[in-house]
Write a protein that holds these residues in place. Structure first.
Motif: not given
Length: 78
Positions: A50-51, A56-57, A60
């Motif tokens: 994710y980082e 994407d959100d 995640f």
């Protein structure tokens, strides 16, 4: 009767052995699936992905929920 039944069941020995092996494999897979250390490593990989912007959100959140559910299931079954 015990000896006779063993002799009669001898042809089924390979099947019984295969069933035993399959049960052992399933038990080990379930143990690893619910192992908190394994789930925590997967969570760390997920956060790192994710980082880095690889997911994407929404992805995640979905995968994090799945991993946390596995962790809760593992805690409940112990």
């Amino acid at each position: 009767m015990g000896l006779l039944s063993e002799v009669l069941m001898l042809p089924a020995a390979p099947v019984r052995g295969t069933v035993w092996v399959l049960r052992q494999v399933v038990a080990e897979a379930e143990r690893q699936y619910h192992d908190p250390a394994v789930v925590q490593r997967e969570l760390a990989r997920l956060v790192a992905a994710y980082e880095r912007g690889e997911i994407d959100d929404a992805e995640f959140d979905r995968r994090e929920d799945e991993l946390l559910a596995r962790l809760e299931d593992g805690a409940r079954t112990r």
